[in-house]
Every structure is written in structure tokens, then in C-alpha cells.
Scaffold this active site. Structure first.
Site: not given
Length: 734
Positions: A45, A127
Site C-alpha cells: 500500500y 503504534k
């Protein structure tokens, strides 16, 4: 085919490539953010977005209004009220190596170089891999919560967020601003995920793929009690709109969140150098497997809020933050067997069945092998993968969850290969119907398709089931309650063979009830066998009644007049995705006209000269339409379906006498009184053509705040430029 280097692209090639990338990335955004079902890795992506940005930097005049660089995420899903974020929820730039982190730090030091004595500090924190949410507090009271959506507009999920124990209904302590939007991540622990899977399996319910998708799906439930049962968690790490900064620094602000009643990451630290940041990265990476929840990297931010403001933003990302991603986790296991699945277009898809192994907190038992060449050790261009080593039953393989989502085989441990392991013989006949499975030849390139396809079409049960599943899926007719399990049940019971049969299920209620009862009885017997417990007072199949059938039948009836583009997509014609289906609907207006043109084209000696020239419809789509409408076996299926379903004509009302009729218009910058899609639709209704880039053919540029290269180019070309208010006055909508 290998991508052409950006430096070698012509302007027309660049424009076509930007269009393709915009559509492809939008599709991936929708599948990740709105449908919670990603189909590519994070790295793949990111590569798409980097290529898009590189082309835009080389051809600034071609930047599209729907460019991925102008948006974050995907538009909010239907079914929830929309919430416009007062401060956009942006994505972060990515770093994959220690050198990337050094570059990030050096960019900051160069930017602030004029302040020689400036002491720049940074924060580092995990994260979390979950669903981003924004929580609005007014006078300390939680009043509204929303998903990120496309970054500008999210979904109102306040009721669901109130069920999460980590989100306080009222802030504790004191000192909070009058209004503040706390932002953070909703996630599910591994323990809760496995417990949910066990409960669902015991009840004969659905399977769940991974904690991230499950958390996102749980948060989007229309029934908040379902969300409450999932025991979701929340970490706070940032804020959006606020009437006052929580503290002078990022670190102190997040610590304030803890004082106010939020959970924050205990692994967040301050750092002054690249070495300290990278050391914390590797420390968190070492602890990753023991945290009990998914993380996919470490986020670094400039600590001082004043410096964050000075450094600012670029292309939808803050300059002052970066996400340092982890490499995919790997594990070793063995290939126990290779199965072949048949898709709705007849593609034979090989799947490796593995000895169960845990990777990144998720048990992996299956992995796709894509196609015949992939098994042999080659990609679609004939280049070696896995060092050209094939995959065999019995092999020891190294797998990873690419992007921590999709399992894949990255290598074969050849030293552990059994002596009796033999190359896999890919079947040349369909394992379901026995029809020949062939590799088509591309007429233009002369090359074989990398995939084998069953030629059985409608006589192939596997294709029939997959077509039925596609017909009722979200992007197609979207029939609520008629998921894959019910489709399989009704098909196996002989109740549905083609899509038309779906619309006569109400007339066969006793048979439908019996099929559902027999399925649930079989599931109960399997649970009984697994648990060793015997059921008591078991009702006979005939005594059971399913009140949900009325709801299912009503959902089916509500789809008897679908939008034309949805209906075309639902037909499952090869190469006809949602975007192409919309183009066909707009071009032909009715299903009858599309069928007429499709049959005429299929019957022609040279179909490509007969089919109308339509922007966005190429030879591949024309060939697919010919194959579908030229197949007599599809005629009866389509005729019976149209006896049950009447697709609505696609109507575009165009005003030929408006002031902008016949003109080419470009919208740029931020529109504040309507969305860009609304503005585009309005212009087209008034007879104008809306373009994505400014050129000498542009008649009018409507520029909102943040207009950049398009505004500059329009000025150089002498194109008329107006603001949004003037546009609305001109078209009589002020």
C-alpha cells in the site's frame, strides 16, 4: 508487467497512471478503513502511495482532485451519522529503516537551523494496530465520539464508545480545557480475541480473522450491546480541536490524559537523539510478543508543541511525526497439504494447509499460494521468487503475516525437505465439476495467464456458489442476513441455483426453515461430539420456527429495484468492478440497453469497432462483456432474474441552458459548503464537464482554501478563477 519508471512517463501516461492509482488506492482505503478487510500488505500500500506522490511531484499540473495525497482513509460507511472533524485526523509518514529515522531527525534540525541553540526533543511510543477514534469532551463530559473515516469526516459511534471502560464518561481531576478532542486507538487484546473466537465457534457463529479487524467491526455495530460484549480497550495518545493546549509538550500532555482518567502507553519515552529513538524502537520490538495486543511500529514526534506548529504539515501528514514500522513477524511450520478452491470466475486458487503456528498473536493454518507459477517459484513475469524454490507437500516453510494481516510464505527451508517430497502437480481439470481448467492466452502479448480457470461456468457448483455470494455482497445487492453461510445452506439444500431463486425463497418457507434447522442440528451435533456433553430436550427439525426469516425475506424484497450500477456489478461479469459498473450504468441508462448493445457487440466480427467509445471502458472490458452476453447459457439465467428484479434506470438530469453548460470546470482546494462529489454532481447536472487537472482547455477553476499548483497553473494560462461562494451564486445555489 513491470511498472515504468516515473522519470520515463510521458504526460499522457502520467495522467492515466494517476487515475489508476487514485482508483486502486481508494479501493484499498475503503477495504481497510470502512470494511475492515484489507487485501494487500502495508508495504504494498505504501509503495502505491509513494509512486502516486512521485508522479505528482514530476507533473504538478496533473494532480487530481481525488488524489490519495489529498485524503486520509476512506469515506465513512453508510449507517452512521457523519461527523466533520474540526481538526483533520491525518495519517503519518512511514520509516522502515534506522536510516529513515535519521533522515527524519535531520530534516527537523535543518528546518530549525537558524535557531542554533534550539534543543529539540522527541517522544517515542508504540503504534497500536486498532481503529482510530476521536472523543469530544465539553466541560469535562464526553459528548461525542467518531471514527477517523476519510480524515475529514468520520462516523458517529458515540453510543458504542460509551461501552468501553477505558473511556471515561467524565474527566477526572481538573485543569482540562473547556473543549478538547482526545484521540487514540481502540483495540482488542489477544486474550479477548481468542475468547470471542471460542464463544463464536461454540455457538456455530462466524470466524474472526484478526484482532484489528474484529475490534473495528465491533466498534461499528448498530447494537451497542454487541460492542459492550467485546471488552474493547482504548489508549489515548493525541488530541484534535482544543480550546487550550493540555501542556507545553507532547509528553506532558499525554501524561495529563492519564490524570484525567485515560489509559496511556507505559512504553512512551522522551529522547534527544536518533540513537535514543532507535534504542527504544528495538526495546519495544523485543517486548512486542509479550504485550498481549497488536502493535505495528513505533511513532516518533517532536515533543515541543510550539515546534510542531512551526514545522507544520505537508500533503496530509504532519512533518513533525513519523511511524517507524516493524518488519513482518515470521515463524516456521510445515505444509500438510495443498487444496484447490474455485472462485466465481472459475479461477483455481491453491491454498496451503499448514501445521498451526502462532504469528503476531494470531494462529495461522492456511496461506494462499496464488497460482501454478507461484507454487513453482516464479512470479507472473517469470522472475524467480523464494530463490526459485518450489513449494511441496511436507516442506518446512517460513511464513509471515505481511503487514501483520495477510499470511504468506517467504521461503522454503530446503535442508528440511523430506526425501519423498515431489513437485506439486497442478490440476488441469476442475476439482468440483471435472471440466477442463485452462490458462488463457492474452491475444495482445501472446503470454499465458498465470491462473488456470475452470471452463464449466454455470455447470460448476463452486462457481455458482461464489457468484451467489458475490450477488448478495456489500458492493452488489447488499442483502442483509444473506451471508456466505446461508447461501451455502440454501444452495446445498437445492433451494437456490441462480440469483433469481433468491427472490422466491419466501414462497418456499417450510423448505427454508428445514434447511436452516438441519444445519443448526448438524452444528449442535459437532459441538456435542467435541465437548462430550449430551443435549437434553432436543426439538425435532419440524418443531422449529425461525422468526428471523421474516426479516430476511423483507431484506430480499427490499432489493427488487436496485440501482443499475449495483445490479451490473452484482452480475459478476469478469473485469467489471464497482467503478466500471458505474460507468456502464451512466453510459447505457437501462439494463435493457446494456443487454442490447452487449449482444450486438458479441455478435459482431470486430466487437471493438461496434461497442461505443466510452472513457474508462477498454478492450479488456469489451471482451468480458462479449463473453457474458454472447453466452447463450447466461440468457436464461438473466431472463429469469429480470422477472424478479427491476433495476432502476440511471438518470442524469442535465440543464443545457445553464451559465456553465458545455464548459470544462476544475475544483481545487477545500470546499466548505459541499463535498467535492456534490460539487461535481451539481456541475454535471448543469451540463458542465468536470476535469481533474488544469489545462488550456479549462474554462473555470473553482478554488477553495489550500488551493496550490492548480491555482498557479490556472493563473499562468489565463483561466478564470472564482471562489466557492461565487460559484454558488453563478449557478443560483447561494
Amino acid at each position: 508487467m513491470a511498472e515504468k519508471p516515473v522519470d520515463s512517463l510521458s504526460e499522457s501516461e502520467a495522467e492515466a497512471e494517476l487515475k489508476r492509482l487514485a482508483e486502486e488506492i481508494a479501493g484499498h482505503d475503503r477495504r481497510y478503513h470502512a470494511e475492515d478487510a484489507p487485501t494487500i500488505t502495508d508495504a504494498e500500500y505504501d509503495a502505491l502511495r509513494r509512486r502516486n506522490l512521485a508522479i505528482e511531484e514530476r507533473f504538478p499540473g496533473l494532480v487530481r482532485e481525488d488524489s490519495p495525497s489529498r485524503r486520509v482513509g476512506a469515506p465513512p460507511a453508510e449507517g452512521f451519522a457523519k461527523v466533520r472533524h474540526a481538526v483533520p485526523m491525518l495519517s503519518l509518514a512511514k520509516a522502515y529503516t534506522d536510516e529513515d529515522v535519521t533522515d527524519f531527525i535531520e530534516r527537523g534540525r535543518r528546518f530549525f537551523d537558524r535557531d542554533k541553540d534550539l534543543d529539540i526533543a522527541f517522544t517515542a511510543e508504540p503504534k497500536i494496530d486498532g481503529l482510530s477514534a476521536s472523543l469530544r469532551y465539553e466541560n469535562g463530559v464526553f459528548v461525542q465520539g467518531a471514527t477517523r473515516g476519510d480524515g475529514a469526516v468520520g462516523e458517529d459511534i458515540t453510543a458504542n464508545l460509551r461501552t468501553i471502560a477505558d473511556i471515561p464518561a467524565k474527566l477526572k481531576g481538573s485543569g482540562w480545557p473547556d473543549v478538547i478532542e482526545i484521540r487514540g486507538e481502540v483495540y482488542m487484546t489477544y486474550a479477548e480475541f481468542e475468547a470471542l473466537k471460542a464463544r463464536s465457534a461454540a455457538a456455530g457463529g462466524q470466524d474472526y480473522v484478526n484482532p484489528r479487524n474484529t475490534a473495528a467491526g465491533s466498534l461499528r455495530q448498530k447494537d451497542a450491546s454487541v460492542t459492550a460484549s467485546r471488552n474493547l480497550k482504548f489508549f489515548a495518545y493525541a488530541w484534535g480541536f482544543t480550546t487550550a493546549d493540555p501542556a507545553p509538550t507532547q509528553y506532558e500532555s499525554v501524561q495529563k490524559f492519564a490524570d484525567w482518567g485515560f489509559k496511556i502507553s507505559p512504553l512512551m519515552v522522551r529522547a534527544k537523539s536518533v540513537e535514543e529513538l532507535v534504542a527504544q524502537y528495538h526495546l519495544i520490538e523485543e517486548q512486542r510478543s509479550s504485550l498481549g495486543y497488536d502493535i505495528d511500529g513505533v511513532v516518533y514526534k517532536v515533543d515541543q508543541l510550539e515546534l510542531q506548529r512551526r514545522w507544520g504539515f505537508v500533503t496530509g501528514e504532519p512533518r513533525w511525526a513519523v511511524a517507524h514500522k516493524f518488519p513482518a513477524e515470521q515463524a516456521m511450520t510445515t505444509v500438510q497439504k495443498i487444496d484447490i478452491q474455485v472462485g466465481r470466475t472459475g479461477t483455481l486458487a491453491p491454498v496451503a494447509r499448514l501445521a498451526p503456528v502462532t504469528v503476531g498473536g494470531v494462529v495461522v493454518e492456511n496461506v494462499t499460494l496464488h497460482n501454478e507459477d507461484y507454487i513453482k517459484g516464479f512470479d507472473s513475469n517469470g522472475l524467480p521468487i523464494r530463490d526459485g524454490i518450489d513449494v511441496r507437500i511436507g516442506d518446512t516453510v517460513v511464513i509471515q503475516r505481511a503487514g501483520d494481516v495477510i499470511p504468506q510464505i517467504v521461503s522454503v527451508v530446503i535442508d528440511k525437505r523430506p526425501a519423498d517430497a515431489v513437485p506439486y502437480e497442478f490440476p488441469h481439470t476442475c476439482p468440483v465439476c471435472g471440466s477442463p481448467a485452462t490458462r488463457e492466452i492474452n491475444e495482445k502479448t501472446g503470454k499465458e495467464d498465470s491462473r488456470r480457470r475452470c471452463t464449466g461456468e454455470l455447470i460448476c457448483a463452486a462457481q455458482a456458489v461464489e457468484r451467489l455470494r458475490h450477488f448478495v455482497s456489500r458492493g452488489a445487492l447488499d442483502i442483509e442476513g444473506l451471508g456466505a453461510e446461508n447461501i451455502d445452506t440454501f444452495f446445498n439444500a437445492g433451494l437456490i441455483k441462480t440469483a433469481a431463486d433468491i427472490f422466491t425463497l419466501r414462497d418456499r418457507r417450510p423448505a427454508v426453515t428445514k434447511a436452516l434447522a438441519e444445519r443448526r442440528e448438524e452444528q449442535a451435533r459437532q459441538r456435542e461430539a467435541a465437548s462430550g456433553k449430551t443435549r437434553k430436550n432436543v426439538r425435532s427439525v419440524e418443531d422449529r420456527n425461525y422468526e428471523g426469516l421474516d426479516k430476511l425475506f423483507a431484506a430480499i424484497d427490499s432489493r427488487r429495484e436496485p440501482e443499475l450500477d449495483r445490479f451490473i456489478f452484482a452480475l459478476g461479469i469478469r473485469h467489471i468492478g464497482e467503478t466500471t459498473a458505474a460507468v456502464l450504468a451512466k453510459t447505457f441508462s437501462t439494463i435493457e440497453e446494456l443487454i442490447r448493445v452487449g449482444k450486438e457487440t458479441a455478435a459482431a466480427e470486430d466487437p471493438h469497432t461496434v461497442f461505443p467509445s466510452v472513457n474508462g471502458i477498454g478492450d479488456t472490458v469489451i471482451d468480458a462483456l462479449c463473453d457474458f452476453f454472447g453466452n447463450e447459457r447466461n440468457d436464461d439465467v438473466l431472463d429469469k432474474l429480470l422477472e424478479q428484479v427491476k433495476p432502476k434506470p440511471y438518470i442524469v438530469t442535465v440543464s443545457a441552458d445553464s451559465e456553465v453548460a458545455g464548459k470544462t470546470i476544475v475544483f481545487t482546494g477545500t470546499l466548505e459548503k459541499m463535498t467535492r462529489s456534490e460539487a461535481k454532481a451539481m456541475a454535471e447536472r448543469l451540463g458542465a464537464k468536470v476535469a481533474g487537472s488544469v489545462s488550456a482547455k479549462t474554462d473555470l477553476l473553482v478554488a477553495g482554501p489550500g488551493a496550490g499548483s492548480k491555482l498557479k497553473l490556472a493563473s499562468e494560462l489565463g483561466v478564470e478563477v472564482i471562489d466557492e461562494d461565487t460559484w454558488l451564486q453563478r449557478v443560483g445555489k447561494a
